[in-house]
Each structure stands twice: as structure tokens, then as C-alpha cells.
Motif scaffolding. Structure first.
Motif, mmCIF file in Angstrom:
data_model
loop_
_atom_site.group_PDB
_atom_site.id
_atom_site.type_symbol
_atom_site.label_atom_id
_atom_site.label_comp_id
_atom_site.label_asym_id
_atom_site.label_seq_id
_atom_site.Cartn_x
_atom_site.Cartn_y
_atom_site.Cartn_z
ATOM 1 N N VAL A 118 0.853 -1.188 0.000
ATOM 2 C CA VAL A 118 0.000 0.000 0.000
ATOM 3 C C VAL A 118 0.887 1.235 0.000
ATOM 4 C CG1 VAL A 118 -1.781 1.285 1.236
ATOM 5 C CG2 VAL A 118 -1.816 -1.222 1.234
ATOM 6 N N ALA A 119 0.706 2.079 -0.990
ATOM 7 C CA ALA A 119 1.503 3.300 -1.108
ATOM 8 C C ALA A 119 0.561 4.480 -1.337
ATOM 9 C CB ALA A 119 2.537 3.155 -2.223
ATOM 10 N N LEU A 120 0.903 5.359 -2.254
ATOM 11 C CA LEU A 120 0.152 6.615 -2.380
ATOM 12 C C LEU A 120 -1.325 6.404 -2.678
ATOM 13 C CD1 LEU A 120 2.622 8.969 -4.300
ATOM 14 C CD2 LEU A 120 2.323 8.633 -1.848
ATOM 15 N N GLU A 121 -1.635 5.616 -3.693
ATOM 16 C CA GLU A 121 -3.036 5.442 -4.062
ATOM 17 C C GLU A 121 -3.829 4.805 -2.936
ATOM 18 O OE1 GLU A 121 -5.312 2.714 -7.249
ATOM 19 O OE2 GLU A 121 -3.956 4.195 -8.144
ATOM 20 N N GLY A 122 -3.199 3.853 -2.213
ATOM 21 C CA GLY A 122 -3.878 3.195 -1.108
ATOM 22 C C GLY A 122 -4.104 4.096 0.087
ATOM 23 N N LEU A 123 -3.455 5.245 0.113
ATOM 24 C CA LEU A 123 -3.639 6.217 1.193
ATOM 25 C C LEU A 123 -4.618 7.317 0.801
ATOM 26 C CD1 LEU A 123 0.007 6.488 2.532
ATOM 27 C CD2 LEU A 123 -1.958 5.441 3.672
ATOM 28 N N THR A 124 -5.363 7.075 -0.247
ATOM 29 C CA THR A 124 -6.420 8.007 -0.633
ATOM 30 C C THR A 124 -7.761 7.282 -0.629
ATOM 31 O OG1 THR A 124 -6.196 7.546 -3.021
ATOM 32 C CG2 THR A 124 -4.865 9.345 -2.099
ATOM 33 N N THR A 125 -8.797 8.061 -0.499
ATOM 34 C CA THR A 125 -10.152 7.584 -0.735
ATOM 35 C C THR A 125 -10.707 8.450 -1.872
ATOM 36 O OG1 THR A 125 -12.299 7.148 0.273
ATOM 37 C CG2 THR A 125 -11.094 9.088 1.085
ATOM 38 N N TYR A 126 -12.002 8.505 -2.033
ATOM 39 C CA TYR A 126 -12.533 9.393 -3.076
ATOM 40 C C TYR A 126 -13.824 10.036 -2.603
ATOM 41 C CZ TYR A 126 -15.584 5.373 -4.208
ATOM 42 O OH TYR A 126 -16.471 4.340 -4.150
ATOM 43 N N LYS A 127 -14.148 11.125 -3.253
ATOM 44 C CA LYS A 127 -15.446 11.748 -3.028
ATOM 45 C C LYS A 127 -16.119 11.945 -4.380
ATOM 46 C CE LYS A 127 -13.734 16.554 -2.879
ATOM 47 N NZ LYS A 127 -13.583 17.744 -1.999
ATOM 48 N N TRP A 128 -17.439 11.996 -4.336
ATOM 49 C CA TRP A 128 -18.211 12.264 -5.549
ATOM 50 C C TRP A 128 -18.378 13.767 -5.716
ATOM 51 C CZ3 TRP A 128 -19.878 8.596 -8.980
ATOM 52 C CH2 TRP A 128 -19.843 7.259 -8.571
ATOM 53 N N ILE A 129 -18.179 14.234 -6.911
ATOM 54 C CA ILE A 129 -18.410 15.636 -7.252
ATOM 55 C C ILE A 129 -19.440 15.675 -8.375
ATOM 56 C CG2 ILE A 129 -17.403 17.719 -8.266
ATOM 57 C CD1 ILE A 129 -14.825 17.075 -6.825
ATOM 58 N N GLY A 130 -20.509 16.432 -8.144
ATOM 59 C CA GLY A 130 -21.550 16.579 -9.152
ATOM 60 C C GLY A 130 -21.607 17.997 -9.688
ATOM 61 N N ARG A 131 -21.713 18.114 -10.991
ATOM 62 C CA ARG A 131 -21.822 19.428 -11.653
ATOM 63 C C ARG A 131 -23.131 19.464 -12.445
ATOM 64 N NH1 ARG A 131 -16.318 18.112 -11.721
ATOM 65 N NH2 ARG A 131 -14.971 19.754 -10.848
ATOM 66 N N GLY A 132 -24.007 20.368 -12.014
ATOM 67 C CA GLY A 132 -25.311 20.437 -12.630
ATOM 68 C C GLY A 132 -25.584 21.770 -13.296
ATOM 69 N N THR A 133 -26.784 21.849 -13.842
ATOM 70 C CA THR A 133 -27.226 23.079 -14.495
ATOM 71 C C THR A 133 -28.611 23.476 -14.000
ATOM 72 O OG1 THR A 133 -28.068 21.736 -16.343
ATOM 73 C CG2 THR A 133 -25.859 22.700 -16.602
ATOM 74 N N GLY A 134 -28.859 23.161 -12.708
ATOM 75 C CA GLY A 134 -30.139 23.509 -12.111
ATOM 76 C C GLY A 134 -31.054 22.318 -11.899
ATOM 77 N N GLN A 135 -30.541 21.095 -12.023
ATOM 78 C CA GLN A 135 -31.388 19.914 -11.892
ATOM 79 C C GLN A 135 -32.000 19.809 -10.500
ATOM 80 O OE1 GLN A 135 -28.411 19.988 -13.258
ATOM 81 N NE2 GLN A 135 -28.295 18.714 -15.095
ATOM 82 N N VAL A 136 -33.258 19.395 -10.444
ATOM 83 C CA VAL A 136 -33.948 19.057 -9.195
ATOM 84 C C VAL A 136 -34.547 17.671 -9.363
ATOM 85 C CG1 VAL A 136 -34.410 21.444 -8.541
ATOM 86 C CG2 VAL A 136 -36.078 20.181 -9.944
ATOM 87 N N ARG A 137 -34.661 16.938 -8.237
ATOM 88 C CA ARG A 137 -35.146 15.571 -8.327
ATOM 89 C C ARG A 137 -36.672 15.565 -8.261
ATOM 90 N NH1 ARG A 137 -33.102 10.398 -4.723
ATOM 91 N NH2 ARG A 137 -34.472 8.855 -5.720
ATOM 92 N N PRO A 138 -37.287 14.904 -9.225
ATOM 93 C CA PRO A 138 -38.761 14.865 -9.228
ATOM 94 C C PRO A 138 -39.288 13.989 -8.109
ATOM 95 C CG PRO A 138 -37.869 13.513 -11.009
ATOM 96 C CD PRO A 138 -36.717 14.237 -10.421
#
Length: 421
Positions: free
Chosen positions: A401-421
Motif C-alpha cells: 500500500v503506497a500513495l493510491e492506497g492512502l487516498t479515498t474518493y469523493k463524488w463531485i456533481g456538476r449540474g445546471t439547475g437539476q432538481v429531483r422529481p
């Protein structure tokens, strides 16, 4: 809570708070700043070689007087060559690609929302380790490069060596404009600090234990924060009937005897019953000074060797001792490994590519090798610069385990005004 119990908890709380603040700064630091700091630290380590050797000599004298095993003494020992290698390892980490900010994947949903998974640091890493002072440098370098703050808790036997190495990191970070608290060393040897680190939810995000079986078992049993670890390195080499004799002897001898005290050392040799050079193979290993403990069939072939007990198949010796057994071809080897492997590193020596590929697919270990020594189980040898440890679990990271194994991830969302119906 007694006063004695509160002192370690208060110490870890202080270290954790400082590490958390440093982690915020380090996570946002540009790649050039992190890499520049590590290159500077590598230069400082080379310049301080004599001082580090002197500190290590104090540790070695105490450890020898205390009766530490040869394997532990070998792990503890630093000389000019090992210190130079430590510095080279830090420089190698500095040269690696920065995983932080890397986009794992991106997809656009039918509604136009664009979602990406982006690598981010884990946060604050706690390293609990024994004997090996090089872990201080490797772990600190990897954590800094991946944007994580680190709290280092080394063993009492290496305290002077660890202090000397850590002082270089603190100085190098400060002189490079990064927070010195990004790499902190627990300043005391009180074992209660380990317990405090294991229960430091909210302060430490992941614990990495590196040491003997008892240490790792304790960490896995008591931890209230995630643990990245392996318990044993019960590693096998299977010599197939098709193996080249010279290659088999070279690999087996290297895998056991290059350094007997490392977790990648071979502990069990499995020999295909159809392999025609079994006696010569065992003799080559024994000739190096290795005690070979053999099953009944091998003992009948070579009566002068020590008979193996059932416990030998499940023992990580970390000394010049190996167990050896005849097996019935690939299926016999796979069955033995499935019953006794610690899922660390297992290897096959074979000229038959079909058999080798079946072995590689059939062995459930973090590292599986064909025609190569198990001593390659090392992050540096994998091109990772160094390693924080070797993980044998199935979640998050596996193997070195080195650099990549010492990271996790987050989700990033880019929208244009979307709302969930």
C-alpha cells in the motif's frame, strides 16, 4: 478513569488535534510543495547520516542487552547504506505521480448531471510499528505525498533512531513551508498510548500496524477506527515438475535467506512429487545454513533433516528455518496453500505456462508470483517508492500500500439547475 489512563488519552487528543489541522493544510497543498519538501528531507537525511547512525547505535546496544532476536536486531539496525537507501526511498516517493485530485471516472446522467469520483486524502493516519526505524521515514514520506497527516508510534527499542529521523522530517517540512505537525512522533514509550490511538475516533481516520503477530492481533482486536494490516507472512513457493533446476534453487534460496526477518520471506517450500531434483533443491537450501523441517515423504528421501510438526505449516519463522513438503502436483499445492496460507505472498516456479496461470488464478493471496522470489513483496520493488504496509484484506487496498492506497474518493456533481422529481 485514572490519572495514568488520562495522560495517554490527553496526549493522543493533542497529537490528533494538531494532526487534523495540519491535514487540512496538507490536503490543499500543491503537488510541487509536497514533492519539494520530500526532496529537501531526503537531502537532510543524507547529511545527517552520522547522527542517525549514532542514535541507532544506542538503540542497538540496549536491544542487544535486552536479548532481542536476531530478526528483530536486523530490523532495527541502521548503517550508512541503509540510511542512504532510506533517503533514496523518500526521494523516490517525491518523484511519484500525486494521486490527490485525480479523476477516477466521470459519467453524465440522463438529466445532464455530471458526476465524477475524485481522489482525496484519507486524513490522519496512525502508524503503530516495532523495531524498524526505516518505517518512520517510509510512512511519513508516503503520508505527506498523499496529503495525509501522520502520527507515528514506534517501538521503545527504536526510540532514539525514530527521534533522529523524525526531527529531520519536522525540520524539512517547516523549512519547506508546510506544517511540521503533518508528521508527528509520539514522544513517549508508554504502551497505553497504543490503546489511546486505537480508540481515537474522530481524531485518527485509519490505523496501520507494522510489527509482530501479537501487536497486529491486538490492534485488530481493540481498534475502534479502521485498520489496514496483515497478521502473518506465511508464504509458500511451489516448485512444479516442469521447473528449471537452477532457477528453482536460486529463487528458493533467495526467497528464504536474502533476509529471513522480512514479511516476504518464504516459510514453506512445496515440491511437486514429480519434480526430479527434490533432493538437490532441499540440499541447496540447507547448505545456506537454513534448518529445513520436512514432511514424512521428504524425510524418507533425506533422513538427516528435522521432521516437521503440524504447527510448522502455520508458523512464520522470521529466522533461518523453513518447512518443506511433497505435494501431488498443482492441485496438491493449491490445497496446501488454501489450508495454511496467510494470503500474503505465494509463488510458483514452473516452465509450464498453463500450470503457472492456473496457479496465479487459483491462489487467493494479495501477491502471487510466477518464477520470482517472494522477497519482491515490497512497495519499492513494485515501483511504489515505498510502502505504508502490506494489506491482506479484501477492502480498500491489497498488497503493498503506497500513495493510491492512502487516498479515498469523493463524488463531485456538476449540474445546471437539476432538481429531483
Amino acid at each position: 478513569m485514572t490519572e495514568h489512563q488520562s495522560i495517554p488519552k490527553g496526549l493522543v487528543a493533542d497529537l490528533g488535534a494538531r494532526a487534523r489541522a495540519a491535514a487540512v493544510t496538507l490536503a490543499a497543498a500543491p503537488t510541487t510543495a509536497k514533492q519539494g519538501a520530500l526532496r529537501h528531507i531526503a537531502d537532510l537525511l543524507r547529511a545527517a547520516s552520522a547522527e542517525i547512525e549514532a542514535a541507532n547505535a544506542t538503540d542497538m546496544a540496549r536491544a542487544t542487552e535486552a536479548g532481542l532476536s536476531n530478526a528483530m536486531l536486523d530490523r532495527l539496525r541502521l548503517d550508512a547504506k541503509r540510511i542512504a537507501g532510506m533517503a533514496d526511498g523518500v526521494a523516490a516517493v517525491a518523484a511519484l505521480a500525486d494521486p490527490v485530485g485525480g479523476v477516477i471516472d466521470t459519467a453524465e446522467r440522463p438529466n445532464g448531471l455530471v458526476l465524477s469520483r475524485v481522489r482525496v486524502p484519507i486524513g490522519v493516519i496512525g502508524i503503530i510499528y516495532e523495531s524498524r526505524p526505516n518505517v518512520t521515514a517510509d510512512a511519513a514520506a508516503l503520508c505527506i505525498a498523499s496529503g495525509n497527516a501522520v502520527i507515528l508510534r514506534g517501538g521503545s527499542e527504536a526510540i532514539e533512531s525514530n527521534r533522529a529521523i523524525h526531527a529531520i522530517f519536522a525540520r524539512g517540512l517547516a523549512e519547506s513551508g508546510l506544517p511540521a505537525d503533518a508528521a508527528q512522533l509520539v514522544p513517549v514509550t508508554d504502551r497505553a498510548v497504543v490503546g489511546a490511538m486505537l480508540t481515537a475516533e474522530g481524531l485518527i481516520d485509519m490505523i496501520v500496524p507494522r510489527g509482530g503477530k501479537s501487536l497486529v492481533a491486538r490492534v485488530q482486536a481493540e481498534a475502534r477506527v479502521p485498520v489496514l494490516a496483515h497478521l502473518d507472512g506465511i508464504n509458500h513457493i511451489f516448485v512444479h515438475a516442469s521447473a528449471d533446476q537452477a532457477m528453482a534453487e536460486s529463487i528458493v534460496v533467495n526467497a528464504k535467506m536474502r533476509r529471513t526477518g522480512v514479511c516476504g520471506a518464504m516459510e514453506t517450500l512445496l515440491i511437486d512429487r514429480a519434480y526430479p531434483h527434490a533432493e538437490a533443491l532441499v540440499a541447496a537450501l540447507a547448505a545456506t545454513g537454513c534448518e529445513v523441517r520436512v514432511d514424512a515423504d521428504l524425510h524418507a528421501l533425506i533422513p538427516g533433516l528435522v521432521p516437521a510438526s503440524e504447527a510448522d505449516w502455520d508458523t512464520e519463522y522470521l529466522e533461518a528455518i523453513a518447512s518443506a513438503a511433497f505435494v501431488d502436483g498443482l492441485d496438491g499445492a493449491l490445497a496446501h496453500i488454501a489450508a495454511h496460507s496467510s494470503h500474503h505472498t505465494d509463488a510458483i516456479v514452473a516452465a509450464d505456462a498453463d500450470v503457472a496461470e492456473r496457479f496465479l488464478a487459483g491462489v487467493d493471496s494479495a501477491i502471487v508470483l510466477w518464477n520470482a522470489s517472494t522477497q519482491f513483496a515490497d512497495g519499492g520493488e513494485f515501483g511504489l517508492g515505498a510502502e505504508i504496509g502490506i494489506a491482506t484484506g479484501r477492502l480498500h487496498a491489497r498488497g503493498p500500500v503506497a500513495l493510491e492506497g492512502l487516498t479515498t474518493y469523493k463524488w463531485i456533481g456538476r449540474g445546471t439547475g437539476q432538481v429531483r422529481p
